[in-house]
Design a protein around this motif. Structure first.
Motif, mmCIF file in Angstrom:
data_model
loop_
_atom_site.group_PDB
_atom_site.id
_atom_site.type_symbol
_atom_site.label_atom_id
_atom_site.label_comp_id
_atom_site.label_asym_id
_atom_site.label_seq_id
_atom_site.Cartn_x
_atom_site.Cartn_y
_atom_site.Cartn_z
ATOM 1 N N LYS A 116 1.397 6.841 1.989
ATOM 2 C CA LYS A 116 2.107 7.984 2.119
ATOM 3 C C LYS A 116 0.707 8.407 0.445
ATOM 4 O O LYS A 116 0.734 10.503 0.811
ATOM 5 C CB LYS A 116 3.813 8.615 1.876
ATOM 6 N N ARG A 117 0.710 8.007 -0.199
ATOM 7 C CA ARG A 117 -0.159 8.687 -1.061
ATOM 8 C C ARG A 117 -1.400 8.288 -1.113
ATOM 9 O O ARG A 117 -2.216 8.731 -1.918
ATOM 10 C CB ARG A 117 -0.225 8.429 -2.799
ATOM 11 N N LEU A 118 -1.731 7.628 0.106
ATOM 12 C CA LEU A 118 -3.451 7.498 0.232
ATOM 13 C C LEU A 118 -4.665 8.487 -0.540
ATOM 14 O O LEU A 118 -4.690 9.576 0.460
ATOM 15 C CB LEU A 118 -3.579 6.439 1.474
ATOM 16 N N LYS A 119 -5.497 8.319 -0.718
ATOM 17 C CA LYS A 119 -6.630 9.344 -0.868
ATOM 18 C C LYS A 119 -7.917 8.796 -0.376
ATOM 19 O O LYS A 119 -8.797 9.279 -0.218
ATOM 20 C CB LYS A 119 -6.823 9.582 -2.348
ATOM 21 N N SER A 162 -3.649 -2.426 9.835
ATOM 22 C CA SER A 162 -3.995 -1.213 11.464
ATOM 23 C C SER A 162 -3.920 -0.104 11.101
ATOM 24 O O SER A 162 -2.927 0.812 9.639
ATOM 25 C CB SER A 162 -2.336 -1.597 12.431
ATOM 26 N N ALA A 163 -3.500 1.034 12.140
ATOM 27 C CA ALA A 163 -3.407 2.111 12.521
ATOM 28 C C ALA A 163 -1.586 2.487 12.081
ATOM 29 O O ALA A 163 -1.448 3.438 11.117
ATOM 30 C CB ALA A 163 -3.765 3.051 13.143
ATOM 31 N N GLU A 164 -0.611 1.591 12.284
ATOM 32 C CA GLU A 164 0.802 2.414 12.231
ATOM 33 C C GLU A 164 0.488 1.666 10.362
ATOM 34 O O GLU A 164 1.666 2.579 10.421
ATOM 35 C CB GLU A 164 1.288 1.148 12.735
ATOM 36 N N THR A 165 0.436 0.413 9.753
ATOM 37 C CA THR A 165 0.317 0.115 8.810
ATOM 38 C C THR A 165 -0.640 1.696 8.242
ATOM 39 O O THR A 165 0.714 1.571 6.459
ATOM 40 C CB THR A 165 -0.387 -1.206 8.251
ATOM 41 N N LEU A 166 -0.748 1.764 8.118
ATOM 42 C CA LEU A 166 -1.813 3.718 7.117
ATOM 43 C C LEU A 166 -0.320 3.825 7.164
ATOM 44 O O LEU A 166 -1.030 4.861 6.278
ATOM 45 C CB LEU A 166 -2.747 3.558 7.782
ATOM 46 N N ILE A 173 0.900 -1.239 0.060
ATOM 47 C CA ILE A 173 0.336 0.200 0.781
ATOM 48 C C ILE A 173 0.724 1.287 0.002
ATOM 49 O O ILE A 173 0.597 2.644 0.099
ATOM 50 C CB ILE A 173 -1.002 -0.077 1.177
ATOM 51 N N ALA A 174 2.688 0.835 -0.392
ATOM 52 C CA ALA A 174 2.810 2.157 0.212
ATOM 53 C C ALA A 174 2.606 3.113 -1.134
ATOM 54 O O ALA A 174 2.752 4.417 -0.785
ATOM 55 C CB ALA A 174 4.482 2.338 0.079
ATOM 56 N N ASP A 175 2.491 2.548 -2.104
ATOM 57 C CA ASP A 175 2.482 4.360 -3.081
ATOM 58 C C ASP A 175 0.917 3.723 -3.546
ATOM 59 O O ASP A 175 0.711 3.971 -5.131
ATOM 60 C CB ASP A 175 2.806 3.787 -4.345
ATOM 61 N N ALA A 176 -0.399 3.046 -2.657
ATOM 62 C CA ALA A 176 -1.337 2.979 -3.144
ATOM 63 C C ALA A 176 -1.595 4.576 -3.331
ATOM 64 O O ALA A 176 -1.890 5.169 -1.739
ATOM 65 C CB ALA A 176 -1.796 2.666 -2.216
ATOM 66 N N ASP A 177 -2.878 4.555 -4.330
ATOM 67 C CA ASP A 177 -3.994 5.922 -3.760
ATOM 68 C C ASP A 177 -5.203 5.232 -3.160
ATOM 69 O O ASP A 177 -5.952 6.497 -2.755
ATOM 70 C CB ASP A 177 -4.614 6.133 -5.202
ATOM 71 N N THR A 203 -3.933 11.433 5.028
ATOM 72 C CA THR A 203 -3.903 12.638 4.258
ATOM 73 C C THR A 203 -5.693 12.377 4.109
ATOM 74 O O THR A 203 -6.112 12.252 2.989
ATOM 75 C CB THR A 203 -3.712 13.668 3.408
ATOM 76 N N ALA A 204 -6.542 10.884 3.984
ATOM 77 C CA ALA A 204 -7.649 10.035 2.661
ATOM 78 C C ALA A 204 -8.644 10.403 4.350
ATOM 79 O O ALA A 204 -8.340 11.156 4.855
ATOM 80 C CB ALA A 204 -6.815 8.568 3.104
ATOM 81 N N VAL A 205 -9.531 9.992 2.972
ATOM 82 C CA VAL A 205 -11.024 9.811 3.811
ATOM 83 C C VAL A 205 -10.811 8.845 3.414
ATOM 84 O O VAL A 205 -10.361 7.418 2.825
ATOM 85 C CB VAL A 205 -11.635 10.605 3.186
ATOM 86 N N GLY A 206 -12.418 7.931 4.742
ATOM 87 C CA GLY A 206 -12.805 6.266 5.165
ATOM 88 C C GLY A 206 -13.859 6.198 4.584
ATOM 89 O O GLY A 206 -15.017 7.379 4.962
ATOM 90 N N ILE A 207 -14.064 5.415 4.074
ATOM 91 C CA ILE A 207 -16.016 4.998 3.876
ATOM 92 C C ILE A 207 -16.254 3.628 4.154
ATOM 93 O O ILE A 207 -15.808 2.374 4.020
ATOM 94 C CB ILE A 207 -15.802 5.041 1.686
ATOM 95 N N GLY A 208 -16.765 3.873 5.490
ATOM 96 C CA GLY A 208 -17.253 1.972 5.846
ATOM 97 C C GLY A 208 -18.108 0.980 5.333
ATOM 98 O O GLY A 208 -18.595 1.388 4.284
#
Length: 302
Positions: free
Chosen positions: A219-222, A211-215, A193-197, A251-256
């Motif tokens: 760095k590029r997550l949208k 996990s929260a730490e893995t998130l 997920i390192a380069d995942a949008d 800096t991303a948003v989450g959808i549950g």
């Protein structure tokens, strides 16, 4: 005499999903008949029994629904049913194995809407990683995202080879390019997920895949989307009701899961109603589900 609305429901499993039966009844079907342990070879015969017993007018009030748990098998069964018919002996068809087609469609449509509202972007060119990408929802979510122009990678806890096999199989079946990555351990998930949008979590219920730490490695997550409604969260910090809510520590948003689930429910219901009310036979699969999910989200936003 008015003909009854009849829905014949085929599944390879030992029983048809009560969820799907309830949805069919709410869509207006009066007679709903499940056929269990139906394999692809049995579809043609059942389909022809369905079409030859009614007049063309009666056939407009007749449908076939294909369930099961295998996304590719359902697609094959849908093709077999379609091939077994010829004009004027044609009925409407719909496939949604374990809700995978409508769930995947809803998930990707929600992500697309979040990208548009928060980043003025679509899925085209975005790097999408599907955690739990070898399951039915993950496979189809990956295919839909790839059809929308995303660069998609399916991940597997079984390692990169297992993921590549499923990606190759799914991509070939549906005419898209998919990659495979490992999520076999924490280091593999972080690397994937390192380069995942976009991260789509389609892992089994009750499993925290990220996990929260893995998130913090993404760095590029949208956008992060999770279909798991059973605690713990599939992606740490993504609440079940979150709908493009800022994701803490990123800096991303989450959808549950419940936000996605509402769109999934509306999508499946609209497809069943469309089949019930059709003035000419229709064939409904995940492509039509995605279009329907997009339309529902657009209506809500208007």
């Amino acid at each position: 005499m008015e003909r009854s609305y009849i829905l014949h429901m085929f599944t390879p499993g030992r029983q048809m999903s009560p969820f799907d039966i309830n949805m069919a009844a709410d869509a207006g079907y009066q007679v709903i008949v499940p056929y269990c342990e139906v394999d692809a070879d049995g579809v043609a015969g059942l389909t022809q029994d369905t079409i030859f017993s009614r007049s063309p007018k009666g056939l407009l009030r007749t449908g076939i629904f294909i369930g099961g748990r295998d996304a590719l098998e359902a697609a094959d069964m849908l093709d077999r049913a379609k091939a077994a018919m010829f004009k004027p002996f044609v009925v409407s068809l719909m496939a949604d194995p374990s809700g995978a087609y409508t769930t995947a469609a809803a998930m990707v449509a929600c992500v697309e809407a979040a990208l548009a509202s928060h980043h003025a972007k679509g899925l085209d060119g975005q790097r999408v990683v599907v955690i739990g990408g070898t399951g039915p929802v993950g496979r189809i979510a990956g295919v839909i995202a790839a059809q929308a122009g995303a660069q998609v990678f399916l991940s597997s806890r079984g390692g990169a080879d297992a993921a590549e096999t499923v990606a190759r199989e799914s991509g070939k079946r549906f005419g898209v390019s998919l990659g495979g990555v490992s999520s076999g351990d924490t280091a593999a998930v972080r690397a994937s997920i390192a380069d995942a949008d976009v991260v789509l979590a389609c892992a089994p219920a009750g499993v925290q895949a990220v996990s929260a730490e893995t998130l913090t490695f993404a760095k590029r997550l949208k956008v992060a989307a999770d279909v798991n409604a059973v605690p713990p969260e599939g992606i740490a910090g993504v609440g079940a009701t979150d709908n493009a809510k800022p994701l803490s520590g990123t800096t991303a948003v989450g959808i549950g899961a419940l936000a996605i689930g509402n769109v999934k429910y509306q999508t499946q219901q609209r497809l069943l109603v469309q089949m019930h009310q059709a003035e000419a036979p229709v064939v409904l699969s995940f492509t039509e589900a995605f279009a329907t999910a997009r339309a529902f989200i657009a209506e809500k936003a208007a």
